[in-house]
Design a protein around this motif. Structure first.
Motif, PDB file in Angstrom:
ATOM      1  N   ARG A   1       0.844  -1.194   0.000  1.00 23.56           N
ATOM      2  CA  ARG A   1       0.000   0.000   0.000  1.00 23.56           C
ATOM      3  C   ARG A   1       0.879   1.243   0.000  1.00 23.56           C
ATOM      4  O   ARG A   1       2.012   1.221   0.476  1.00 23.56           O
ATOM      5  CB  ARG A   1      -0.935   0.000   1.207  1.00 23.56           C
ATOM      6  N   LEU A   2       0.315   2.329  -0.518  1.00 16.63           N
ATOM      7  CA  LEU A   2       1.056   3.578  -0.648  1.00 16.63           C
ATOM      8  C   LEU A   2       0.466   4.617   0.292  1.00 16.63           C
ATOM      9  O   LEU A   2      -0.760   4.779   0.373  1.00 16.63           O
ATOM     10  CB  LEU A   2       0.996   4.081  -2.092  1.00 16.63           C
ATOM     11  N   TYR A   3       1.354   5.339   0.985  1.00 16.28           N
ATOM     12  CA  TYR A   3       0.940   6.384   1.915  1.00 16.28           C
ATOM     13  C   TYR A   3       1.673   7.679   1.596  1.00 16.28           C
ATOM     14  O   TYR A   3       2.797   7.667   1.096  1.00 16.28           O
ATOM     15  CB  TYR A   3       1.269   5.981   3.362  1.00 16.28           C
ATOM     16  N   ASP A   4       1.029   8.770   1.898  1.00 15.88           N
ATOM     17  CA  ASP A   4       1.665  10.082   1.817  1.00 15.88           C
ATOM     18  C   ASP A   4       2.102  10.472   3.228  1.00 15.88           C
ATOM     19  O   ASP A   4       1.270  10.601   4.137  1.00 15.88           O
ATOM     20  CB  ASP A   4       0.685  11.131   1.262  1.00 15.88           C
ATOM     21  N   TYR A   5       3.414  10.649   3.415  1.00 14.38           N
ATOM     22  CA  TYR A   5       3.975  10.977   4.726  1.00 14.38           C
ATOM     23  C   TYR A   5       4.328  12.455   4.793  1.00 14.38           C
ATOM     24  O   TYR A   5       4.825  13.033   3.828  1.00 14.38           O
ATOM     25  CB  TYR A   5       5.244  10.161   4.973  1.00 14.38           C
ATOM     26  N   ARG A   6       4.074  13.033   5.957  1.00 14.71           N
ATOM     27  CA  ARG A   6       4.520  14.388   6.256  1.00 14.71           C
ATOM     28  C   ARG A   6       4.961  14.425   7.710  1.00 14.71           C
ATOM     29  O   ARG A   6       4.467  13.662   8.541  1.00 14.71           O
ATOM     30  CB  ARG A   6       3.405  15.414   6.017  1.00 14.71           C
ATOM     31  N   PHE A   7       5.896  15.332   8.006  1.00 17.62           N
ATOM     32  CA  PHE A   7       6.327  15.454   9.389  1.00 17.62           C
ATOM     33  C   PHE A   7       5.167  15.910  10.266  1.00 17.62           C
ATOM     34  O   PHE A   7       4.354  16.753   9.862  1.00 17.62           O
ATOM     35  CB  PHE A   7       7.479  16.456   9.516  1.00 17.62           C
ATOM     36  N   ALA A   8       5.080  15.356  11.459  1.00 20.02           N
ATOM     37  CA  ALA A   8       4.047  15.761  12.412  1.00 20.02           C
ATOM     38  C   ALA A   8       4.303  17.194  12.878  1.00 20.02           C
ATOM     39  O   ALA A   8       5.432  17.701  12.814  1.00 20.02           O
ATOM     40  CB  ALA A   8       4.049  14.817  13.605  1.00 20.02           C
ATOM     41  N   ASP A   9       3.249  17.853  13.330  1.00 21.83           N
ATOM     42  CA  ASP A   9       3.422  19.196  13.875  1.00 21.83           C
ATOM     43  C   ASP A   9       3.885  19.095  15.328  1.00 21.83           C
ATOM     44  O   ASP A   9       4.066  18.007  15.876  1.00 21.83           O
ATOM     45  CB  ASP A   9       2.137  20.010  13.751  1.00 21.83           C
TER      46      ASP A   9
ATOM     47  N   ARG B   1       4.361  11.295  18.240  1.00 18.58           N
ATOM     48  CA  ARG B   1       4.287  10.950  16.820  1.00 18.58           C
ATOM     49  C   ARG B   1       5.253  11.836  16.029  1.00 18.58           C
ATOM     50  O   ARG B   1       5.260  13.051  16.179  1.00 18.58           O
ATOM     51  CB  ARG B   1       2.858  11.113  16.285  1.00 18.58           C
ATOM     52  N   TRP B   2       6.044  11.197  15.172  1.00 18.39           N
ATOM     53  CA  TRP B   2       6.991  11.910  14.326  1.00 18.39           C
ATOM     54  C   TRP B   2       6.413  12.195  12.952  1.00 18.39           C
ATOM     55  O   TRP B   2       6.879  13.097  12.256  1.00 18.39           O
ATOM     56  CB  TRP B   2       8.277  11.099  14.177  1.00 18.39           C
ATOM     57  N   TRP B   3       5.424  11.415  12.551  1.00 18.27           N
ATOM     58  CA  TRP B   3       4.860  11.521  11.208  1.00 18.27           C
ATOM     59  C   TRP B   3       3.347  11.607  11.260  1.00 18.27           C
ATOM     60  O   TRP B   3       2.711  11.160  12.219  1.00 18.27           O
ATOM     61  CB  TRP B   3       5.241  10.296  10.359  1.00 18.27           C
ATOM     62  N   GLN B   4       2.794  12.143  10.222  1.00 21.64           N
ATOM     63  CA  GLN B   4       1.381  11.998   9.911  1.00 21.64           C
ATOM     64  C   GLN B   4       1.291  11.426   8.502  1.00 21.64           C
ATOM     65  O   GLN B   4       2.112  11.751   7.648  1.00 21.64           O
ATOM     66  CB  GLN B   4       0.641  13.341   9.988  1.00 21.64           C
ATOM     67  N   ARG B   5       0.375  10.525   8.280  1.00 18.77           N
ATOM     68  CA  ARG B   5       0.314   9.879   6.980  1.00 18.77           C
ATOM     69  C   ARG B   5      -1.128   9.706   6.532  1.00 18.77           C
ATOM     70  O   ARG B   5      -2.053   9.628   7.347  1.00 18.77           O
ATOM     71  CB  ARG B   5       1.023   8.525   7.007  1.00 18.77           C
ATOM     72  N   ARG B   6      -1.287   9.626   5.215  1.00 23.04           N
ATOM     73  CA  ARG B   6      -2.607   9.468   4.608  1.00 23.04           C
ATOM     74  C   ARG B   6      -2.500   8.391   3.531  1.00 23.04           C
ATOM     75  O   ARG B   6      -1.623   8.438   2.677  1.00 23.04           O
ATOM     76  CB  ARG B   6      -3.061  10.795   3.987  1.00 23.04           C
ATOM     77  N   GLU B   7      -3.415   7.416   3.582  1.00 23.77           N
ATOM     78  CA  GLU B   7      -3.368   6.322   2.617  1.00 23.77           C
ATOM     79  C   GLU B   7      -3.785   6.815   1.236  1.00 23.77           C
ATOM     80  O   GLU B   7      -4.775   7.535   1.089  1.00 23.77           O
ATOM     81  CB  GLU B   7      -4.252   5.165   3.046  1.00 23.77           C
TER      82      GLU B   7
END
Length: 286
Positions: free
Chosen positions: A251-259, A267-273
């Motif tokens: 599966r593919l996710y879009d990762y961004r640094f957490a605020d 949490r270091w990351w936030q991600r969206r499938e």
């Protein structure tokens, strides 16, 4: 491609400092190299600038041995007077030998012409180069006398990441863990350089395109289905220690640094499938 925990803090820097750092990077990479050919004091200053850039890059990202190799090249800009301060080894005087000018000047002209030709192509400048220059460039290309600018001349603005899952029954899926690439959102990115974890690095490249563009990816999936120890040894976590799964998918996710608030929560990351990267595959029964 493989961030460190310091990358999160660098990402939080104010916009004006990000702009300044980008401008400083371009100055060091485009202007400072000319200091290599300058008198001693300017040359040493250029070496300090180049070494500083490599240090900052190494502190905020995993680029394997790239930064060390670049730093070693900079050492050739320092003379005995500078190196003597950091070493107890007494310098050995040797007779300096120079290339004959009849050899030096033709080679220098060739490198300048080919380098300018390469730079104009990279910058998409429509300069009317004589046909013979393009032919000479093609002849010399296998020898890598001149190179493209930068490891990442064009950088992405998103971070797609691949997550590989396995299943025994096709209903319940369990995730394979990687050592270095982003995965679980509560796991801090780590330092790994100067080691170059090829699989983790290649997973970042694979996520930028489709699995059909990378034949090795399906071979990786097949190796997981077969439970090959050499491949499983490259991973941090094998959720099927007793027996390999019957099915695998990605599966593919879009990762961004957490605020900041998410970071304080662990949490270091936030991600969206984003959907399936590779559909369900299994071994063909003969």
């Amino acid at each position: 491609p493989l961030p460190t925990w310091t990358s999160w803090y660098a990402h939080q820097l104010p916009d004006w400092l990000q702009v300044f750092s980008a401008a400083a990077m371009f100055f060091i990479e485009l202007v400072v190299p000319f200091c290599i050919f300058a008198p001693r004091r300017v040359r040493i200053g250029g070496a300090i600038g180049l070494l500083s850039l490599q240090l900052l890059i190494g502190l905020t990202g995993n680029y394997g041995f790239f930064n060390l190799l670049s730093a070693v090249l900079c050492l050739s800009l320092l003379d005995d007077q500078v190196l003597r301060r950091f070493s107890r080894i007494r310098p050995v005087l040797v007779e300096a030998r120079h290339w004959p000018r009849g050899v030096l000047w033709p080679v220098a002209v060739l490198l300048v012409v080919l380098g300018t030709f390469q730079l104009s192509r990279t910058a998409r400048l429509d300069w009317p180069w004589p046909k013979v220059v393009g032919e000479v460039y093609s002849w010399c290309r296998p020898f890598y006398l001149v190179n493209f600018y930068g490891l990442f001349a064009v950088m992405t603005t998103e971070r797609p990441e691949i997550e590989i899952e396995g299943s025994v029954d096709g209903e319940t899926w369990r995730t394979y863990g990687f050592n270095w690439k982003p995965g679980a959102v509560d796991v801090a990115p780590a330092f790994v350089q100067p080691h170059m974890p090829r699989l983790d690095w290649q997973m970042w490249l694979a996520a930028l395109r489709t699995f059909r563009d990378y034949p090795w990816f399906l071979r990786l999936m097949g190796a997981l289905l077969e439970g090959k120890p050499a491949v499983l040894g490259l991973l941090a976590e094998n959720p099927f220690a007793d027996a390999p799964p019957r099915y695998v998918r990605a599966r593919l996710y879009d990762y961004r640094f957490a605020d900041g608030e998410e970071k304080r929560a662990g949490r270091w990351w936030q991600r969206r499938e984003k959907g399936l990267y590779c559909p369900v595959v299994s071994l063909k029964v003969q």
